[in-house]
Motif scaffolding. Structure first.
Motif, PDB file in Angstrom:
ATOM      1  N   THR A   1      -4.909 -11.510  -0.041  1.00 62.01           N
ATOM      2  CA  THR A   1      -4.155 -10.889   1.019  1.00 62.01           C
ATOM      3  C   THR A   1      -5.032  -9.563   1.385  1.00 62.01           C
ATOM      4  N   PHE A   2      -4.685  -9.344   2.810  1.00 66.24           N
ATOM      5  CA  PHE A   2      -5.222  -8.006   3.341  1.00 66.24           C
ATOM      6  C   PHE A   2      -4.554  -6.812   2.701  1.00 66.24           C
ATOM      7  N   ASP A   3      -3.161  -7.157   2.364  1.00 62.19           N
ATOM      8  CA  ASP A   3      -2.023  -6.064   1.795  1.00 62.19           C
ATOM      9  C   ASP A   3      -2.953  -5.791   0.637  1.00 62.19           C
ATOM     10  N   ALA A   4      -3.338  -6.676  -0.350  1.00 61.63           N
ATOM     11  CA  ALA A   4      -3.669  -6.454  -1.520  1.00 61.63           C
ATOM     12  C   ALA A   4      -5.200  -5.312  -1.445  1.00 61.63           C
ATOM     13  N   VAL A   5      -5.848  -5.927  -0.492  1.00 58.06           N
ATOM     14  CA  VAL A   5      -6.977  -5.000  -0.347  1.00 58.06           C
ATOM     15  C   VAL A   5      -6.680  -3.269   0.136  1.00 58.06           C
ATOM     16  N   ASP A   6      -5.421  -3.304   0.980  1.00 58.34           N
ATOM     17  CA  ASP A   6      -5.067  -2.198   1.474  1.00 58.34           C
ATOM     18  C   ASP A   6      -4.588  -1.421   0.381  1.00 58.34           C
ATOM     19  N   ARG A   7      -4.029  -1.948  -0.866  1.00 58.31           N
ATOM     20  CA  ARG A   7      -3.541  -1.229  -1.980  1.00 58.31           C
ATOM     21  C   ARG A   7      -4.656  -0.711  -2.846  1.00 58.31           C
ATOM     22  N   VAL A   8      -5.589  -1.640  -3.101  1.00 56.21           N
ATOM     23  CA  VAL A   8      -6.626  -1.452  -3.961  1.00 56.21           C
ATOM     24  C   VAL A   8      -7.947  -0.661  -3.650  1.00 56.21           C
ATOM     25  N   VAL A   9      -8.116  -0.511  -2.567  1.00 55.62           N
ATOM     26  CA  VAL A   9      -9.128   0.241  -2.209  1.00 55.62           C
ATOM     27  C   VAL A   9      -9.081   1.920  -2.191  1.00 55.62           C
TER      28      VAL A   9
END
Length: 144
Positions: free
Chosen positions: A11-19
């Motif tokens: 998910t893009f939300d997961a990317v937003d959390r990980v970066v």
């Protein structure tokens, strides 16, 4: 030495959390890193992870994306692996050398990452991004 590793959902939300977590780990380890390098790393990670989520795993929440960042003097290696079928490097290279590609919504990220002085290796469903830190380290040592 591994700096950061995680598996994230598609998910893009997961990317937003990980970066931000990955960027913070790099910033903590490399105190000399300039804001320009950190900005470029942030941009690159978002681009590559979003591509893995969208084009590799097709937003399938049953598939994960592996993100690993490793430092081997003097380079940072960013390994992004999805569970998709993979991409042929020549498909990206052909698209990015098309003069019209920079005007299109797609294919701009690859060229932008290259322009930011990253090297890119593509091996099926794994993308390896390499950033040479030797010049950044030299600048820091000369100033401090």
């Amino acid at each position: 030495m591994v700096i950061f590793t995680c598996e994230l959902e598609s998910t893009f939300d997961a990317v937003d959390r990980v970066v931000p977590l990955a960027t913070a780990a790099i910033k903590e380890k490399f105190i000399f890193m300039s804001e320009r390098y950190l900005f470029n790393i942030n941009f690159m990670l978002r681009e590559i992870l979003n591509n893995a989520v969208e084009h590799g795993n097709h937003f399938n929440i049953d598939k994960e994306v592996l993100c690993e960042i490793e430092y081997v003097v003097p380079k940072l290696y960013f390994r992004i692996k999805d569970q998709g079928l993979g991409i042929k490097p020549e498909d990206i290279l052909t698209a990015s050398h098309d003069p019209k590609s920079l005007l299109r919504e797609r294919n701009r990220g690859h060229q932008t990452i290259i322009d930011m002085e990253f090297d890119i290796e593509i091996k099926a469903s794994q993308v390896i991004i390499i950033l040479n830190l030797s010049q950044e380290e030299r600048l820091w040592k000369n100033n401090y």
